[in-house]
Design an enzyme around this catalytic site. Structure first.
Site, PDB file in Angstrom:
ATOM      1  N   GLY A 239       0.714  -1.144  -0.021  1.00 57.14           N
ATOM      2  CA  GLY A 239       0.113   0.020  -0.105  1.00 57.14           C
ATOM      3  C   GLY A 239       0.971   1.185   0.281  1.00 57.14           C
ATOM      4  O   GLY A 239       1.872   1.356  -0.573  1.00 57.14           O
ATOM      5  N   GLY A 244       2.350   1.807   5.270  1.00 55.57           N
ATOM      6  CA  GLY A 244       3.452   1.099   5.826  1.00 55.57           C
ATOM      7  C   GLY A 244       4.333   1.409   6.741  1.00 55.57           C
ATOM      8  O   GLY A 244       4.375   0.686   8.014  1.00 55.57           O
ATOM      9  N   GLU A 263       5.397  -3.408   1.189  1.00 52.43           N
ATOM     10  CA  GLU A 263       5.830  -2.986  -0.033  1.00 52.43           C
ATOM     11  C   GLU A 263       5.143  -1.512  -0.328  1.00 52.43           C
ATOM     12  O   GLU A 263       3.956  -1.662  -0.174  1.00 52.43           O
ATOM     13  CB  GLU A 263       5.393  -3.974  -1.263  1.00 52.43           C
ATOM     14  CG  GLU A 263       6.157  -3.760  -2.372  1.00 52.43           C
ATOM     15  CD  GLU A 263       5.083  -4.175  -3.440  1.00 52.43           C
ATOM     16  OE1 GLU A 263       4.452  -5.350  -3.693  1.00 52.43           O
ATOM     17  OE2 GLU A 263       4.725  -3.179  -4.124  1.00 52.43           O
ATOM     18  N   CYS A 300       2.482  -1.336  -8.768  1.00 51.94           N
ATOM     19  CA  CYS A 300       3.493  -0.786  -7.700  1.00 51.94           C
ATOM     20  C   CYS A 300       4.770  -0.626  -8.801  1.00 51.94           C
ATOM     21  O   CYS A 300       5.665   0.033  -8.480  1.00 51.94           O
ATOM     22  CB  CYS A 300       4.091  -1.772  -6.883  1.00 51.94           C
ATOM     23  SG  CYS A 300       3.763  -3.335  -7.079  1.00 51.94           S
ATOM     24  N   GLU A 391       5.913   9.234  -5.726  1.00 45.81           N
ATOM     25  CA  GLU A 391       5.023   8.556  -6.584  1.00 45.81           C
ATOM     26  C   GLU A 391       3.890   9.030  -6.766  1.00 45.81           C
ATOM     27  O   GLU A 391       3.242   9.528  -5.998  1.00 45.81           O
ATOM     28  CB  GLU A 391       4.789   6.905  -5.829  1.00 45.81           C
ATOM     29  CG  GLU A 391       4.046   6.098  -6.571  1.00 45.81           C
ATOM     30  CD  GLU A 391       3.833   4.996  -5.762  1.00 45.81           C
ATOM     31  OE1 GLU A 391       3.765   3.653  -6.312  1.00 45.81           O
ATOM     32  OE2 GLU A 391       3.052   4.833  -4.468  1.00 45.81           O
TER      33      GLU A 391
HETATM   34  P1  NAP Z   1      -3.055   2.691   2.115  1.00 43.07           P
HETATM   35  O1  NAP Z   1      -3.731   3.768   2.468  1.00 43.07           O
HETATM   36  O2  NAP Z   1      -1.543   2.319   2.742  1.00 43.07           O
HETATM   37  O3  NAP Z   1      -4.086   1.208   2.870  1.00 43.07           O
HETATM   38  C1  NAP Z   1      -3.626   0.117   2.842  1.00 43.07           C
HETATM   39  C2  NAP Z   1      -3.913  -0.730   4.114  1.00 43.07           C
HETATM   40  O4  NAP Z   1      -3.218  -0.229   5.184  1.00 43.07           O
HETATM   41  C3  NAP Z   1      -5.645  -0.485   4.298  1.00 43.07           C
HETATM   42  O5  NAP Z   1      -6.058  -1.667   4.679  1.00 43.07           O
HETATM   43  C4  NAP Z   1      -5.375   0.466   5.397  1.00 43.07           C
HETATM   44  O6  NAP Z   1      -6.756   0.488   6.318  1.00 43.07           O
HETATM   45  C5  NAP Z   1      -4.497   0.452   6.201  1.00 43.07           C
HETATM   46  N1  NAP Z   1      -3.685   1.522   6.682  1.00 43.07           N
HETATM   47  C6  NAP Z   1      -3.519   2.610   6.014  1.00 43.07           C
HETATM   48  N2  NAP Z   1      -2.958   3.546   6.804  1.00 43.07           N
HETATM   49  C7  NAP Z   1      -3.088   3.143   7.954  1.00 43.07           C
HETATM   50  C8  NAP Z   1      -2.292   3.416   9.463  1.00 43.07           C
HETATM   51  N3  NAP Z   1      -1.905   4.596   9.825  1.00 43.07           N
HETATM   52  N4  NAP Z   1      -2.528   2.539  10.308  1.00 43.07           N
HETATM   53  C9  NAP Z   1      -2.785   1.300  10.237  1.00 43.07           C
HETATM   54  N5  NAP Z   1      -3.250   0.852   8.986  1.00 43.07           N
HETATM   55  C10 NAP Z   1      -3.244   1.639   7.833  1.00 43.07           C
HETATM   56  O7  NAP Z   1      -3.107   2.172   0.715  1.00 43.07           O
HETATM   57  P2  NAP Z   1      -4.377   2.169  -0.424  1.00 43.07           P
HETATM   58  O8  NAP Z   1      -5.595   2.038   0.256  1.00 43.07           O
HETATM   59  O9  NAP Z   1      -4.222   0.583  -1.203  1.00 43.07           O
HETATM   60  O10 NAP Z   1      -4.111   3.279  -1.566  1.00 43.07           O
HETATM   61  C11 NAP Z   1      -3.841   4.455  -1.004  1.00 43.07           C
HETATM   62  C12 NAP Z   1      -2.474   5.063  -1.687  1.00 43.07           C
HETATM   63  O11 NAP Z   1      -1.220   3.993  -1.617  1.00 43.07           O
HETATM   64  C13 NAP Z   1      -2.517   5.082  -3.173  1.00 43.07           C
HETATM   65  O12 NAP Z   1      -2.857   6.144  -3.511  1.00 43.07           O
HETATM   66  C14 NAP Z   1      -1.086   4.711  -3.768  1.00 43.07           C
HETATM   67  O13 NAP Z   1      -0.520   6.048  -3.538  1.00 43.07           O
HETATM   68  C15 NAP Z   1      -0.600   3.737  -2.659  1.00 43.07           C
HETATM   69  N6  NAP Z   1      -0.531   2.727  -3.087  1.00 43.07           N
HETATM   70  C16 NAP Z   1       0.573   2.146  -3.568  1.00 43.07           C
HETATM   71  C17 NAP Z   1       0.803   0.874  -4.108  1.00 43.07           C
HETATM   72  C18 NAP Z   1       2.123   0.252  -4.608  1.00 43.07           C
HETATM   73  O14 NAP Z   1       2.271  -0.928  -4.689  1.00 43.07           O
HETATM   74  N7  NAP Z   1       2.992   0.997  -4.676  1.00 43.07           N
HETATM   75  C19 NAP Z   1      -0.311  -0.032  -3.725  1.00 43.07           C
HETATM   76  C20 NAP Z   1      -1.455   0.346  -3.437  1.00 43.07           C
HETATM   77  C21 NAP Z   1      -1.381   1.573  -3.049  1.00 43.07           C
HETATM   78  P3  NAP Z   1      -8.023   1.150   5.839  1.00 43.07           P
HETATM   79  O15 NAP Z   1      -8.764  -0.025   5.261  1.00 43.07           O
HETATM   80  O16 NAP Z   1      -8.552   1.776   6.969  1.00 43.07           O
HETATM   81  O17 NAP Z   1      -7.891   2.320   4.659  1.00 43.07           O
END
Ligand code: NAP
Length: 524
Positions: A239, A244, A263, A300, A391
């Site tokens: 994510g 992370g 990741e 990613c 990114e």
């Molecule tokens: P995310 O916001 O990092 O969320 C991924 C998981 O982590 C979700 O289950 C989220 O819970 C949890 N989470 C997020 N912040 C947290 C925190 N502070 N404490 C504990 N748990 C937390 O990622 P996303 O929803 O997949 O996408 C958001 C952004 O992440 C995208 O716009 C992109 O920039 C980036 N992303 C990057 C990749 C990559 O491979 N490079 C892949 C996916 C996303 P919740 O369900 O409560 O939100």
């Protein structure tokens, strides 16, 4: 569909809090109310996982392989119901979803083969040498063993292949570690269907229910509590950098810190060298544009940077790139947050004074479509502006134009850790740029020649994990069979009687696996 949490084989919804899934194409919520896990439910899931671990970790490779194959069969048995649900919750087209299901089942079956072959445990046997002088040698044997229950955070951008039964879950279960999945709020129905399939496989294989649980709710509450639970021994995550690192921090604040394999993102630089531009510029422009826009850029490994050196054919290459971007179709992004992060991230980049826009399909309609864009900046300006190194998750690439070879090398030196680095060049181009290759190899997990970074093969030789900040630990991969190593640790047995030793370390090699015995690799 079960809308409760699935705790050790049983639906459980004792809390009052609920959440809904969203259809990003229609921008409406779906009808089901999914129950968020309470602290009691989390504690039960983890305790049951620990209880199950005590027997599950010692199961034979063939029994665990049978379990992984049964999960794959149960996922396939969901048929079109699963495909349709993924499409509704992700906006992804049918072909992509079917392909991702194939990848998910394929990786479960690949881990099954790994377990049957057996040598992944890296068994070492150094037999006793009682007559050695000046000191006798004791009998020492070593192998890899599961570290305990694992928390897996499902990823938004791979509802199947990096989610409930995705690579993290498959590798942890293969390692002998029970799994508790924190569902991604973007695809709760998909998670429910796959969690039910895994639960059926647990029952069919006669395993303890605690081998698998699925919990729903916010990352900041449910997710963090899971990471903080003393019986959880590792975490798999894909994510954002912020998410992370929040989990890495939570894991490090525990009395016993644990590894978080996060990741977190990458801009995946793609270098296109002079002669290649001159001879194949047009074809490469199409290849790069296609890679940038694949899956609405939500990979990613999306190529967020394209780096070129001034020379013959560059003008035509840039024109071709712009034309190719203009031909691309915009696709619905995974959710509202990802869409708005993309629009804002692209705007922030393009708004920098030194950046000029080459093409942007952005429009004022209120859909959540990721509209392709490409902008240009000089190498000098790129190097000194850190905003341009971030990114932009979506179908966007920044073209960095270098004056000469030295600037190409300076750009590589300015880059942070990346999942991948690609070089497109003729043989002469490659031979003329040893510093570029060296610099890039120091900063990436996978070095690609004459190809684009999207498309990550699930195999034994894959390393999908670059230096920080692309991942929290670049030593390990989240794709391919070596992903199993994240959830095991070596254990040495000194002077252990044969009756106590695991089969992998016994005299006579009853599992018939490759081992290192007294320094020699053998099946003896
Ligand atoms: P995310 O916001 O990092 O969320 C991924 C998981 O982590 C979700 O289950 C989220 O819970 C949890 N989470 C997020 N912040 C947290 C925190 N502070 N404490 C504990 N748990 C937390 O990622 P996303 O929803 O997949 O996408 C958001 C952004 O992440 C995208 O716009 C992109 O920039 C980036 N992303 C990057 C990749 C990559 O491979 N490079 C892949 C996916 C996303 P919740 O369900 O409560 O939100």
């Amino acid at each position: 569909m079960i809308t409760d949490n699935l705790i050790a084989g049983n639906p459980s919804g004792i809390g009052a809090e609920t959440i809904k899934a969203v259809d990003p194409a229609k921008r409406t919520q779906t009808s089901e109310l999914f129950k968020c896990a309470t602290e009691d439910e989390l504690n039960t899931a983890v305790q049951e996982a620990y209880n199950a671990w005590l027997t599950y970790k010692n199961l034979s490779g063939s029994k665990k392989a049978q379990f992984l194959r049964t999960i794959a069969d149960e996922i396939e048995a969901l048929g079109d119901t699963l495909v349709q649900r993924v499409m509704i919750e992700s906006g992804l087209p049918e072909g992509r979803v079917v392909g991702e299901r194939g990848r998910t089942c394929g990786q479960l079956r690949l881990f099954a083969e790994l377990l049957e072959e057996g040598s992944w445990v890296e068994a070492r046997v150094d037999e006793a040498m009682p007559d050695r002088t000046p000191l006798p040698r004791v009998d020492i044997r070593k192998m890899l063993q599961s570290t305990g229950p694992v928390a897996v955070f499902a990823a938004s951008n791979f509802p199947l292949a990096f989610s409930t039964a995705g690579g993290d879950t498959a590798s942890a279960l293969a390692a002998g570690s029970p799994v508790i999945v924190k569902a991604h709020s973007s695809h709760l129905g998909t998670n429910a269907l796959v969690a039910e399939a895994i639960t059926k496989a647990v029952k069919k294989c006669g395993l303890p229910g605690g081998v698998f649980s699925s919990v729903q709710g916010s990352g900041r509450t449910v997710g963090k509590k899971l990471v903080k639970h003393p019986l959880i021994k590792a975490v798999g995550f894909t994510g954002s950098y912020t998410g992370g690192m929040a989990l890495v921090k939570a894991a490090n604040e525990r009395k016993e810190p644990i590894p978080v394999y996060a990741e977190m993102g990458s801009i995946n630089p793609v270098f296109v060298l002079n002669q290649k531009i001159k001879t194949e510029g047009k074809a490469i422009a199409a290849q790069i544009a296609g890679s940038v826009n694949l899956g609405a850029g939500q990979f990613c490994t999306n190529p967020g940077l394209t780096i070129v050196e001034k020379g013959e054919g560059l003008k035509e290459f840039m024109e071709a790139l712009t034309e190719e971007f203009a031909k691309l179709d915009a696709a619905t992004m995974l959710n509202e947050t990802i869409h708005s992060a993309y629009v804002n991230g692209k705007k922030e980049c393009v708004d920098q004074a030194e950046v000029s826009l080459l093409f942007d399909a952005e429009s004022n309609d209120d859909s959540w479509k990721g509209r392709p864009g490409i902008a240009q900046v000089s190498a000098k300006d790129f190097i000194k502006n850190n905003t341009l190194h971030q990114e932009v998750f979506g179908p966007f690439t920044l073209l960095v134009v270098c004056e000469n070879k030295e600037e190409l090398n300076e750009v590589t030196r300015a880059l942070e850790g990346q999942l991948t680095g690609s070089i497109l060049g003729t043989e002469d181009d490659l031979n003329n740029n040893p510093t570029l290759i060296e610099n890039l190899s120091q900063r990436v997990g996978r070095l690609i020649f004459n190809g684009v970074p999207t498309g990550v093969e699930v195999c034994h030789a894959m390393h999908h994990g670059g230096p920080f900040p692309s991942t929290s630990n670049g030593m390990y991969t989240s794709v391919g069979t070596d992903a199993i190593k994240r959830f095991v640790r070596p254990l040495s047995f000194q002077n252990a009687p044969q009756s106590i030793l695991p089969d992998a370390l016994k005299d006579g090699n009853p599992l018939n696996i490759w081992r290192k015995v007294n320094g020699l690799t053998t099946k003896e």
